[in-house]
Structures are given as structure tokens and as C-alpha cells.
Design a protein around this motif. Structure first.
Motif, short mmCIF file in Angstrom:
data_model
loop_
_atom_site.label_atom_id
_atom_site.label_comp_id
_atom_site.label_asym_id
_atom_site.label_seq_id
_atom_site.Cartn_x
_atom_site.Cartn_y
_atom_site.Cartn_z
N LEU A 100 10.06 8.29 -0.54
CA LEU A 100 9.58 6.91 -0.68
C LEU A 100 9.56 6.20 0.67
O LEU A 100 8.66 5.40 0.95
N GLY A 101 10.54 6.49 1.53
CA GLY A 101 10.54 5.91 2.87
C GLY A 101 9.33 6.36 3.67
O GLY A 101 8.68 5.57 4.34
N LEU A 102 9.03 7.66 3.59
CA LEU A 102 7.84 8.17 4.28
C LEU A 102 6.57 7.58 3.69
O LEU A 102 5.62 7.26 4.42
N GLY A 103 6.54 7.42 2.37
CA GLY A 103 5.38 6.80 1.73
C GLY A 103 5.16 5.38 2.22
O GLY A 103 4.03 4.98 2.51
N THR A 104 6.25 4.63 2.34
CA THR A 104 6.15 3.25 2.84
C THR A 104 5.65 3.23 4.27
O THR A 104 4.81 2.40 4.63
N MET A 105 6.16 4.15 5.10
CA MET A 105 5.70 4.21 6.49
C MET A 105 4.20 4.52 6.55
O MET A 105 3.47 3.89 7.31
N MET A 106 3.76 5.49 5.77
CA MET A 106 2.34 5.86 5.78
C MET A 106 1.48 4.71 5.27
O MET A 106 0.39 4.46 5.78
N GLN A 107 1.98 4.01 4.27
CA GLN A 107 1.24 2.86 3.73
C GLN A 107 1.10 1.78 4.80
O GLN A 107 0.03 1.22 4.99
N ASP A 108 2.19 1.51 5.52
CA ASP A 108 2.16 0.50 6.58
C ASP A 108 1.21 0.90 7.72
O ASP A 108 0.63 0.04 8.37
N SER A 111 -2.43 4.93 6.16
CA SER A 111 -2.76 6.26 5.65
C SER A 111 -2.44 6.31 4.16
O SER A 111 -1.45 6.90 3.73
N LEU A 112 -3.29 5.67 3.39
CA LEU A 112 -3.00 5.52 1.97
C LEU A 112 -3.04 6.83 1.20
O LEU A 112 -2.28 7.00 0.24
N ASP A 113 -3.89 7.77 1.60
CA ASP A 113 -3.93 9.05 0.89
C ASP A 113 -2.63 9.83 1.10
O ASP A 113 -2.09 10.43 0.17
N VAL A 114 -2.08 9.79 2.32
CA VAL A 114 -0.81 10.46 2.60
C VAL A 114 0.32 9.72 1.90
O VAL A 114 1.22 10.34 1.32
N ALA A 115 0.29 8.40 1.95
CA ALA A 115 1.32 7.59 1.28
C ALA A 115 1.37 7.91 -0.20
O ALA A 115 2.46 8.05 -0.77
N GLU A 116 0.21 8.05 -0.82
CA GLU A 116 0.16 8.34 -2.25
C GLU A 116 0.86 9.65 -2.58
O GLU A 116 1.60 9.74 -3.56
N ARG A 117 0.66 10.66 -1.73
CA ARG A 117 1.32 11.95 -1.97
C ARG A 117 2.83 11.82 -1.92
O ARG A 117 3.55 12.37 -2.75
N TYR A 118 3.34 11.07 -0.92
CA TYR A 118 4.78 10.88 -0.83
C TYR A 118 5.30 10.07 -2.02
O TYR A 118 6.36 10.39 -2.57
N PHE A 119 4.58 9.03 -2.40
CA PHE A 119 5.01 8.21 -3.53
C PHE A 119 5.04 9.02 -4.82
O PHE A 119 5.95 8.88 -5.63
N ARG A 120 4.04 9.87 -5.03
CA ARG A 120 4.01 10.69 -6.24
C ARG A 120 5.19 11.66 -6.27
O ARG A 120 5.81 11.86 -7.31
N ARG A 121 5.49 12.26 -5.13
CA ARG A 121 6.61 13.20 -5.08
C ARG A 121 7.94 12.49 -5.26
O ARG A 121 8.88 13.06 -5.81
N ARG A 131 10.56 0.24 -10.07
CA ARG A 131 9.35 0.60 -9.34
C ARG A 131 8.23 -0.42 -9.60
O ARG A 131 7.50 -0.81 -8.69
N ALA A 132 8.10 -0.86 -10.85
CA ALA A 132 7.08 -1.86 -11.18
C ALA A 132 7.38 -3.18 -10.49
O ALA A 132 6.48 -3.86 -9.99
N GLY A 133 8.66 -3.54 -10.47
CA GLY A 133 9.06 -4.78 -9.78
C GLY A 133 8.74 -4.73 -8.30
O GLY A 133 8.25 -5.69 -7.72
N TYR A 134 9.01 -3.58 -7.68
CA TYR A 134 8.70 -3.42 -6.26
C TYR A 134 7.20 -3.56 -6.03
O TYR A 134 6.76 -4.27 -5.13
N ALA A 135 6.42 -2.90 -6.86
CA ALA A 135 4.96 -2.95 -6.70
C ALA A 135 4.45 -4.38 -6.89
O ALA A 135 3.57 -4.84 -6.15
N ALA A 136 4.98 -5.10 -7.87
CA ALA A 136 4.53 -6.46 -8.14
C ALA A 136 4.87 -7.41 -7.00
O ALA A 136 4.10 -8.32 -6.69
N THR A 137 6.00 -7.19 -6.34
CA THR A 137 6.39 -8.10 -5.25
C THR A 137 5.59 -7.89 -3.98
O THR A 137 5.62 -8.73 -3.09
#
Length: 181
Positions: A100-108, A111-121, A131-137
Motif C-alpha cells: 500500500l505504501g508503494l501504491g501511494t507513492m506510485m499514485q503520487d 503512475s496510476l496503472d502501477v499504483a493499481e497493481r500495488y493496491f490490488r496486491r 479502506r473505503a474511509g481512506y478512499a473517501a477522504t
């Protein structure tokens, strides 16, 4: 248990014995957490960093994640954070906080396609509600130019301006309550 229940003095005393005398990395990471958040001790990001480093140097994935998070935030060193997340994954493959940390870094970085892979894993980390609360904020909270978290004024004022313009343009057809639907 003392830390979770808010008995910070007892927690600090016990953790210091385990971290200092016995050198237990999980205790070192918890002391870092106490200093980072000012739980029973004076808040000190630098002292927290030192405790996290001790924990991470002994190969504790939680210590590496905490250290990576400190490096990722602010102006410390995103490149070092990236390395620490990968080190944590080499010790504990599939470790959700690292993914999730790597996903956040990629999102920032955009690199949304790479971030998505990290988030899914790493999706198994935390409850669905967390997770829903985090996404909503993310609508209301974003990183500023210095890398610190803060209110996402651009999003909020943009939405407010859009509502005002829509109300002005469709004056007879819209009411203020239409903006929140």
C-alpha cells in the motif's frame, strides 16, 4: 496492550526495557510510534526516526514501513522510502503495508496503472470500512507542494465554484439542495 489502552507511561517503561536491554525490534518500532505521535512522550519526529532505524536495521518489516513512511512524507527522501518498502517486501513477501505504501507513492507520482497493481496486491490490509474511509477522504485531503498532508482546497473550492456557476446559469431550475445530490 498498555499502549492500545492509553497507559503510555507503563507502555513506555516496558517497551524501553525490551527495546534497549533486549534489543527487540518490534519494541523499538513501538517506541518510534510513541515519539512520532507524542503518546506519553514529547513529540519528536527525529527521535522517532532513530527508533524506526534501529528496528529496520534488524530486519523488522513494521519498522521498515514506519521508516519508509517518514521518508516518504515531507522532504526527507522519497527514493529511500521506495527502497525501504522493497526491503520490507524482500523480508516479508506480500506484506500489505509495504504494498500500500508503494501504491501511494506510485499514485503520487502519477503512475496510476502501477499504483493499481500495488493496491490490488495489498487490498487485504485493513477492513473494508477503513479502506473505503481512506478512499473517501482523498477528496478532502491531499499532499501540498512540500509533501505534507492538508486540506484539498483546490478540489473543495473548484466544486463550490462549479455549484455557484450552475446555480447562476440554471437559476429558475435549481435550488441549493440540488448541489448535494
Amino acid at each position: 496492550k498498555c499502549l492500545d489502552e492509553g497507559d503510555y507511561d507503563t507502555a513506555f517503561r516496558l517497551l524501553m526495557r525490551l527495546a534497549g536491554t533486549d534489543g527487540i525490534p518490534a519494541a523499538q518500532e513501538r517506541i518510534g510510534l510513541m515519539y512520532e505521535n507524542g503518546l506519553g512522550v514529547a513529540k519528536s519526529p527525529d527521535t522517532a526516526l532513530n527508533w524506526y532505524q534501529m528496528s529496520a536495521m534488524q530486519g523488522d518489516p513494521a519498522g521498515q514501513i514506519a521508516l519508509a513512511r517518514l521518508y516518504q512524507e515531507g522532504t526527507r527522501s522519497p527514493a529511500r522510502a521506495f527502497e525501504l518498502y522493497h526491503e520490507a517486501l524482500s523480508i516479508a513477501p506480500g506484506y500489505p503495508p509495504a504494498l500500500l505504501g508503494l501504491g501511494t507513492m506510485m499514485q503520487d507520482l502519477g503512475s496510476l496503472d502501477v499504483a493499481e497493481r500495488y493496491f490490488r496486491r495489498g487490498a487485504g490490509y485493513g477492513s473494508v470500512a477503513k479502506r473505503a474511509g481512506y478512499a473517501a477522504t482523498r477528496i478532502f485531503v491531499a499532499r501540498n507542494d512540500k509533501g505534507k498532508w492538508g486540506v484539498n482546497f483546490a478540489e473543495l473550492t473548484g466544486n463550490a465554484a462549479g455549484a455557484v456557476i450552475a446555480n447562476a446559469y440554471y437559476r429558475d431550475e435549481r435550488s441549493a439542495s440540488d448541489n448535494v445530490q
